[in-house]
Design an enzyme around this catalytic site. Structure first.
Site, mmCIF file in Angstrom:
data_model
loop_
_atom_site.group_PDB
_atom_site.id
_atom_site.type_symbol
_atom_site.label_atom_id
_atom_site.label_comp_id
_atom_site.label_asym_id
_atom_site.label_seq_id
_atom_site.Cartn_x
_atom_site.Cartn_y
_atom_site.Cartn_z
ATOM 1 N N LYS A 45 0.819 -1.207 0.000
ATOM 2 C CA LYS A 45 0.000 0.000 0.000
ATOM 3 C C LYS A 45 0.851 1.254 0.000
ATOM 4 O O LYS A 45 0.408 2.320 -0.390
ATOM 5 C CB LYS A 45 -0.898 0.024 1.246
ATOM 6 C CG LYS A 45 -1.828 -1.150 1.374
ATOM 7 C CD LYS A 45 -2.589 -1.090 2.713
ATOM 8 C CE LYS A 45 -3.339 -2.369 2.951
ATOM 9 N NZ LYS A 45 -3.756 -2.485 4.376
ATOM 10 N N ASP A 102 7.687 2.876 -2.158
ATOM 11 C CA ASP A 102 7.868 3.963 -1.183
ATOM 12 C C ASP A 102 9.232 3.869 -0.504
ATOM 13 O O ASP A 102 9.904 4.875 -0.326
ATOM 14 C CB ASP A 102 6.729 3.981 -0.142
ATOM 15 C CG ASP A 102 6.553 2.638 0.558
ATOM 16 O OD1 ASP A 102 6.957 1.600 0.000
ATOM 17 O OD2 ASP A 102 6.005 2.622 1.674
ATOM 18 N N ASP A 105 14.249 -1.155 2.092
ATOM 19 C CA ASP A 105 14.860 -1.299 3.408
ATOM 20 C C ASP A 105 15.867 -2.463 3.320
ATOM 21 O O ASP A 105 16.996 -2.268 2.882
ATOM 22 C CB ASP A 105 13.705 -1.587 4.381
ATOM 23 C CG ASP A 105 14.060 -1.381 5.833
ATOM 24 O OD1 ASP A 105 15.174 -1.740 6.219
ATOM 25 O OD2 ASP A 105 13.220 -0.881 6.592
ATOM 26 N N PHE A 154 12.699 5.066 12.467
ATOM 27 C CA PHE A 154 11.355 4.576 12.160
ATOM 28 C C PHE A 154 10.572 5.663 11.429
ATOM 29 O O PHE A 154 9.962 6.517 12.051
ATOM 30 C CB PHE A 154 10.618 4.141 13.426
ATOM 31 C CG PHE A 154 9.494 3.228 13.068
ATOM 32 C CD1 PHE A 154 9.360 1.995 13.666
ATOM 33 C CD2 PHE A 154 8.593 3.581 12.075
ATOM 34 C CE1 PHE A 154 8.338 1.147 13.279
ATOM 35 C CE2 PHE A 154 7.578 2.745 11.672
ATOM 36 C CZ PHE A 154 7.449 1.516 12.285
ATOM 37 N N ARG A 167 -0.366 6.862 7.252
ATOM 38 C CA ARG A 167 -0.079 6.933 5.816
ATOM 39 C C ARG A 167 -0.481 8.277 5.228
ATOM 40 O O ARG A 167 0.055 8.706 4.211
ATOM 41 C CB ARG A 167 -0.835 5.822 5.062
ATOM 42 C CG ARG A 167 -0.428 4.407 5.426
ATOM 43 C CD ARG A 167 -1.066 3.431 4.434
ATOM 44 N NE ARG A 167 -1.038 2.047 4.886
ATOM 45 C CZ ARG A 167 -0.035 1.201 4.681
ATOM 46 N NH1 ARG A 167 1.045 1.614 4.060
ATOM 47 N NH2 ARG A 167 -0.106 -0.051 5.099
HETATM 48 C C1 PRP Z 1 7.215 -1.887 3.007
HETATM 49 C C2 PRP Z 1 7.583 -1.050 1.805
HETATM 50 C C3 PRP Z 1 8.354 -1.979 0.934
HETATM 51 C C4 PRP Z 1 8.995 -2.930 1.915
HETATM 52 C C5 PRP Z 1 10.435 -2.575 2.077
HETATM 53 O O1 PRP Z 1 6.038 -2.563 2.714
HETATM 54 O O2 PRP Z 1 6.448 -0.549 1.149
HETATM 55 O O3 PRP Z 1 7.510 -2.675 0.053
HETATM 56 O O4 PRP Z 1 8.309 -2.784 3.161
HETATM 57 O O5 PRP Z 1 11.083 -3.401 3.010
HETATM 58 P P1 PRP Z 1 12.220 -4.436 2.634
HETATM 59 O O6 PRP Z 1 13.178 -3.726 1.691
HETATM 60 O O7 PRP Z 1 12.867 -4.746 3.963
HETATM 61 O O8 PRP Z 1 11.602 -5.627 2.026
HETATM 62 P P2 PRP Z 1 5.121 -3.274 3.830
HETATM 63 O O9 PRP Z 1 5.375 -4.743 3.790
HETATM 64 O O10 PRP Z 1 5.296 -2.565 5.133
HETATM 65 O O11 PRP Z 1 3.665 -3.077 3.258
HETATM 66 P P3 PRP Z 1 2.819 -1.729 2.978
HETATM 67 O O12 PRP Z 1 3.481 -1.018 1.826
HETATM 68 O O13 PRP Z 1 1.464 -2.256 2.646
HETATM 69 O O14 PRP Z 1 2.830 -0.892 4.234
#
Ligand code: PRP
Length: 185
Positions: A45, A102, A105, A154, A167
């Site tokens: 999302k 977005d 990480d 964070f 969000r």
């Molecule tokens: C977050 C973000 C990335 C991912 C990055 O998504 O949107 O897709 O984590 O982290 P990584 O590089 O450690 O894999 P999340 O799973 O929190 O879902 P969301 O976008 O629905 O909040």
């Protein structure tokens, strides 16, 4: 007490975000032509707000599609387990794909998505991420367009959540420690 009271500091202001999103769009405008008709793949999302602002500054003909993957649950630490919750509507074979994220990480989510999408034989695949946290990287995934590198804090807002909230904040903020204490594994 509102959502903004949970913010310890603003890392990237609304004005800085908007200016950088416009710059990224100019880079993307210089990369693709109308004939390429790129497909922007928004990773939900978190990517929804970035995509919405980015697409308004793009000049070339393009389409958008959405994909949702989940790896985090309610916590802040990646489990490394990636699941497809929503897949693309489009067939991307022969298409120029631009993944819109977005944040990158650990890189696990993007690594999974790029490996998965490349099996569908796109003509090209590039990645645009608003934020990157290089200090947390576990898997090196090439990034073509990066808005900001952020420290290991964070961050939330502008699409990024904590436990599905925040969000809607128009800036990137850092959450107060007491808000996530006890929730994060
Ligand atoms: C977050 C973000 C990335 C991912 C990055 O998504 O949107 O897709 O984590 O982290 P990584 O590089 O450690 O894999 P999340 O799973 O929190 O879902 P969301 O976008 O629905 O909040």
């Amino acid at each position: 007490m509102g959502l903004r009271d949970d913010v310890s500091k603003i890392l990237i202001s609304e004005e800085e975000l908007q200016a950088r999103v416009e710059e990224l769009a100019q880079e993307i405008n210089a990369t693709y032509t109308d004939a390429d008709r790129p497909l922007l793949v928004c990773v939900l999302k978190g990517g929804f707000m970035f995509l919405a602002d980015l697409t308004r500054h793009l000049d070339m003909r393009h389409e958008i599609d959405f994909m949702e993957v989940s790896s985090y649950g309610a916590g802040t630490v990646s489990t490394g387990v990636v699941r497809i919750l929503l897949d693309l509507e489009c067939n991307i074979e022969g298409r120029h794909v631009l993944i819109v994220e977005d944040i990158v990480d650990s890189g696990r989510t993007l690594d999974y998505i790029t490996r998965n999408l490349s099996t569908r034989r796109p003509a090209s695949m590039r990645v645009c991420t608003l934020l990157s946290k290089p200090s947390r990287r576990e898997i090196n995934v090439p990034l073509d367009f990066v808005g900001f590198e952020v420290p290991d804090e964070f961050v939330m807002g502008y699409g990024l959540d904590f436990a599905e909230e925040y969000r809607n904040l128009p800036f990137i903020g850092v959450l107060k420690e007491e808000v996530y204490q006890g929730v994060v594994e």
